[in-house]
Design a protein around this motif. Structure first.
Motif, PDB file in Angstrom:
ATOM      1  N   THR A  64      13.335  38.434  49.428  1.00 22.33           N
ATOM      2  CA  THR A  64      13.416  39.184  48.179  1.00 22.33           C
ATOM      3  C   THR A  64      14.324  40.398  48.346  1.00 22.33           C
ATOM      4  OG1 THR A  64      11.219  38.487  47.442  1.00 22.33           O
ATOM      5  CG2 THR A  64      12.085  40.512  46.489  1.00 22.33           C
ATOM      6  N   THR A  67      18.094  39.276  48.733  1.00 17.67           N
ATOM      7  CA  THR A  67      18.805  38.566  47.660  1.00 17.67           C
ATOM      8  C   THR A  67      18.483  39.023  46.244  1.00 17.67           C
ATOM      9  OG1 THR A  67      17.077  36.839  47.580  1.00 17.67           O
ATOM     10  CG2 THR A  67      18.924  36.492  49.096  1.00 17.67           C
ATOM     11  N   SER A  68      17.539  39.943  46.059  1.00 16.78           N
ATOM     12  CA  SER A  68      17.080  40.245  44.701  1.00 16.78           C
ATOM     13  C   SER A  68      17.209  41.703  44.286  1.00 16.78           C
ATOM     14  CB  SER A  68      15.610  39.820  44.546  1.00 16.78           C
ATOM     15  OG  SER A  68      15.447  38.451  44.825  1.00 16.78           O
ATOM     16  N   ASP A  71      23.546  42.758  44.205  1.00 15.79           N
ATOM     17  CA  ASP A  71      24.372  41.547  44.216  1.00 15.79           C
ATOM     18  C   ASP A  71      25.566  41.751  45.148  1.00 15.79           C
ATOM     19  OD1 ASP A  71      25.712  39.234  43.769  1.00 15.79           O
ATOM     20  OD2 ASP A  71      26.155  39.598  41.645  1.00 15.79           O
ATOM     21  N   TYR A 127      20.412  43.854  40.369  1.00 18.11           N
ATOM     22  CA  TYR A 127      19.555  42.872  39.696  1.00 18.11           C
ATOM     23  C   TYR A 127      18.422  43.604  38.979  1.00 18.11           C
ATOM     24  CZ  TYR A 127      21.855  39.237  42.514  1.00 18.11           C
ATOM     25  OH  TYR A 127      22.768  38.391  43.098  1.00 18.11           O
ATOM     26  N   SER A 130      15.151  41.616  38.192  1.00 21.88           N
ATOM     27  CA  SER A 130      14.415  41.323  39.425  1.00 21.88           C
ATOM     28  C   SER A 130      13.734  42.572  39.966  1.00 21.88           C
ATOM     29  CB  SER A 130      15.368  40.748  40.481  1.00 21.88           C
ATOM     30  OG  SER A 130      14.696  40.510  41.688  1.00 21.88           O
ATOM     31  N   LYS A 134       9.894  42.586  40.614  1.00 16.96           N
ATOM     32  CA  LYS A 134       9.471  42.574  42.012  1.00 16.96           C
ATOM     33  C   LYS A 134       9.159  43.961  42.578  1.00 16.96           C
ATOM     34  CE  LYS A 134      10.110  38.098  42.883  1.00 16.96           C
ATOM     35  NZ  LYS A 134       9.003  37.217  43.327  1.00 16.96           N
TER      36      LYS A 134
END
Length: 334
Positions: A64, A67-68, A71, A127, A130, A134
């Protein structure tokens, strides 16, 4: 130059992991030490071992982080590495500031704030959706759940043991705290060491030294686990005093409930939601929850307010430091 940047990022990430260990050692063991269930050195050794073990139990939170948040696709590897480097500096600086003042702020949110600040300064895409799902929502709900669940469980426990002999009950819960502290330390390793793995994995992906399909290399897992456990063993006495005694004077039963509830919240977020939640927020709110079962005035709300301010400031403060570092270093490194 690129090789040197990767080495520097890995070294800084492990340094952050080490500061995370001594900054957040209190999360796992402050209640056990304050109730004398464990001696400080024994508690630190146990927490270090369980941190190392927990760090090797999963990679969902690490992925997480990698990649989240920011970018890094289609971004020159050199630029991506500088962004990650500055993010780590922002997180480390904020960790050291809050450690110095004895405030249990979130290393998790310091790292995420650093990534966001450096990413924005470097003109990278963030992101947003996200981060809300998250990071922001778990940041709001985890302390609420921790407080509420700890309060409810403690009330149930008080009712269940209302006729038990106090001295025998205290002795049993002091023993039980050894297990609950170990569970909390395992959850800390599971959550926080993975965040460092995620940052290192992010750096390796940008230069093609790792593959998303193959996952996080074993050496990254072992290095992150070792760094956080070493930091934990070095101790975080300033923050330990805040969590263990300044919020409320804990007894073994309340310490056991606070640690058990916190561990459950950490496990659910790691295994089910893959969300990088703050161990600091979770244990602190749980301590307040069990404390409130005595009476609301038993919680030292002035201390809680100072902790809350540190929570609110963590992401923007770490982001600002990271952005400033990017503006300083980018002309030199890019």
């Amino acid at each position: 130059m690129e090789f040197a940047l990767v080495v520097l990022v890995v070294a800084l990430a492990l340094s952050f992991d080490y500061t995370n260990g001594f900054h957040d050692a209190a999360n796992a063991i402050a209640t056990s030490v304050s109730t004398r269930a464990l001696t400080p050195r024994a508690a630190l050794l146990m927490a270090a071992v369980m941190n190392f073990t927990g760090a090797l139990l999963g990679t969902e939170v690490a992925e997480t982080i990698a990649t989240s948040i920011v970018d890094l696709q289609d971004v020159p590897s050199h630029t991506a590495l500088v962004v990650v480097l500055c993010a780590l500096v922002g997180a480390i600086v904020w960790n050291l500031i809050t450690w110095w003042f004895g405030l249990p702020s979130s290393s998790t949110h310091a790292l995420i704030g650093g990534l966001v600040g450096a990413g924005l300064a470097g003109g990278l895409a963030i992101y947003g959706a996200s981060i809300v799902d998250k990071v922001v929502l778990p940041m709001i709900f985890s302390p609420i759940v921790g407080f509420g669940l700890a309060f409810i469980v403690m009330v149930g426990l008080l009712w269940a043991f209302r006729r038990a002999a106090p001295s025998k009950t205290t002795r049993r819960f002091r023993l039980a705290q050894t297990v609950s502290a170990a569970a909390m330390a395992l959850g800390h390793g599971l959550q926080d060491a993975q965040k460092t793995m995620g940052v290192i994995f992010m750096a390796l992906l940008t230069v093609g030294w790792a593959s998303p399909d193959e996952g996080i290399p074993l050496w990254v897992k072992l290095a992150a686990a070792a760094a956080i456990s070493a930091g934990t063993y070095s101790g975080g006495w300033r923050i330990m005093r805040t969590l263990g005694r300044k919020i409320i004077e804990l007894d073994p039963a309340r310490g056991f409930v606070a640690e058990s509830v916190s561990a459950i919240v950490l496990y659910v977020n790691a295994f089910a939601l893959h969300a990088p939640v703050s161990t600091t927020h979770t244990i602190t709110s749980a301590i307040m929850g069990v404390g409130a079962t005595k009476r609301l005035s038993a919680v030292r709300w002035g201390v809680a307010k100072n902790i809350g301010i540190a929570w609110v400031l963590t992401i923007p403060a770490a982001a600002l430091v990271a952005a400033i570092m990017y503006w300083i270093l980018s002309p030199i490194l890019l």
